[in-house]
Scaffold this active site. Structure first.
Site, PDB file in Angstrom:
ATOM      1  N   ALA A 138     -30.011 -20.447  38.609  1.00  0.00           N
ATOM      2  CA  ALA A 138     -29.858 -21.801  37.771  1.00  0.00           C
ATOM      3  C   ALA A 138     -30.743 -22.755  38.384  1.00  0.00           C
ATOM      4  CB  ALA A 138     -28.397 -22.330  37.501  1.00  0.00           C
ATOM      5  N   GLY A 151     -27.731 -17.367  38.461  1.00  0.00           N
ATOM      6  CA  GLY A 151     -27.966 -17.461  37.109  1.00  0.00           C
ATOM      7  C   GLY A 151     -28.979 -16.372  36.474  1.00  0.00           C
ATOM      8  N   GLU A 203     -26.979 -13.202  36.332  1.00  0.00           N
ATOM      9  CA  GLU A 203     -26.095 -13.392  35.320  1.00  0.00           C
ATOM     10  C   GLU A 203     -26.700 -13.151  34.142  1.00  0.00           C
ATOM     11  OE1 GLU A 203     -24.389 -16.979  37.221  1.00  0.00           O
ATOM     12  OE2 GLU A 203     -22.511 -16.235  37.085  1.00  0.00           O
ATOM     13  N   GLU A 238     -24.244 -17.915  45.335  1.00  0.00           N
ATOM     14  CA  GLU A 238     -23.498 -19.109  44.968  1.00  0.00           C
ATOM     15  C   GLU A 238     -22.614 -19.977  45.966  1.00  0.00           C
ATOM     16  OE1 GLU A 238     -23.893 -16.853  42.644  1.00  0.00           O
ATOM     17  OE2 GLU A 238     -24.590 -17.719  40.911  1.00  0.00           O
TER      18      GLU A 238
END
Ligand code: COA
Length: 260
Positions: free
Chosen positions: A66, A112, A115, A135
């Site tokens: 992200a 992300g 993910e 993270e």
């Protein structure tokens, strides 16, 4: 449709969606997530698309996570909203599409990015790929489904270690873990994924959609996957593809599925 951060092309029944922010290692900012939602939705509704491939542009990254610059000053409510909206628009959305989605992991797949690859129905990696959920090194946890999908794919202990250490595994270790199905060279990645997509394309799209729904049901809380299987199985008998598939077999010819 034209996008600022992604490319989407359809050829021979395969829609390839490319995340195209190479200068930021294809990091997912909110505009990119919105565009991916639109592109996946359009591909899923496109009659000609039988398989969707998701890949990053360039030779270095699938997606490096992200976009950290976008959420660095978020508060508790904004953080919760970021995860909820991202899961609804992209990660759960992709996982629950009835059109098969293959992630071609062509480099870093972090946070992300991993993910997103895990939300796809399965993954193929190039041998330069590196995967991880770093993270906790930023003081947060995976928020786009990573704490759920990583243990489902690699087992609880391995997921715990990978998440707690914020470490990265290479493509061969990911293969050994079952996180990716195949590893190949970067040059051979797209040809291999397209070859697998070619095998999928020969089969009934409605039956494939039903199989995805039944498999996913087994991983949903409070849902009995066996019951979903029975229901999806029964529904197949009402489809034109079922008539075509069984008639083609009995008449010793290849089926031509209309996806209806
Ligand atoms: N969010 C925002 N920008 C990112 C990013 C992310 N997740 N990952 C990489 N970038 C940007 C960098 O800021 C840099 O931009 P700049 O040139 O404008 O400074 C550019 O992409 C290139 O990255 P850089 O760090 O210089 O490449 P590198 O080869 O030295 O390192 C990584 C590659 C993947 C190891 C490193 O970029 C990294 O650790 N990224 C963050 C990974 C992460 O924590 N992801 C989880 C987020 S929740």
């Amino acid at each position: 449709m034209s996008y600022n951060n992604i490319l989407s092309t359809t050829q021979d029944g395969i829609t390839t969606i490319t995340i195209n922010r190479p200068s930021k290692l294809n990091a997912l900012n909110s505009e990119t997530i919105q565009e991916l939602h639109e592109a996946f939705n359009a591909a899923n509704e496109d009659y000609d698309t039988k398989v969707i491939i998701i890949i990053g542009s360039g030779e270095k990254a699938f997606v490096a996570g992200a976009d950290i610059s976008e959420f660095a000053d978020f508060d508790v409510a904004e953080g919760g909203r970021l995860a909820a909206e991202g899961q609804a628009k992209l990660f759960d959305f992709v996982a629950n599409l009835r059109t098969p989605v293959i992630a071609a992991v062509n480099g870093f797949a972090l946070g992300g990015g991993l993910e997103l690859a895990m939300a796809a129905h399965f993954r193929v990696a190039s041998d330069n790929a590196k995967m991880g959920l770093p993270e906790v090194s930023l003081g947060v946890i995976p928020g786009y489904g990573g704490t759920q999908r990583l243990p489902q794919l690699v087992g609880k202990g391995r997921a715990m270690e990978l998440i707690m250490t914020a470490g990265m595994i290479d493509a061969n270790q990911a293969l050994q873990y079952g996180l990716v199905n195949h590893v190949t060279s970067l040059e051979e990645l797209v040809p291999l994924v397209e070859k697998i997509a070619g095998k999928i394309k020969r089969n009934s799209p409605v039956a494939i959609g039903a199989a995805i729904a039944a498999i996913n049901a087994g991983f949903e809380d409070g849902v009995n996957g066996f019951e979903t299987e029975i229901s999806e199985f029964g529904n197949c008998f009402g489809t034109e593809d079922f008539v075509e598939g069984t008639q083609a077999f009995l008449n010793k010819r290849k089926p031509v599925f209309e996806g209806k």
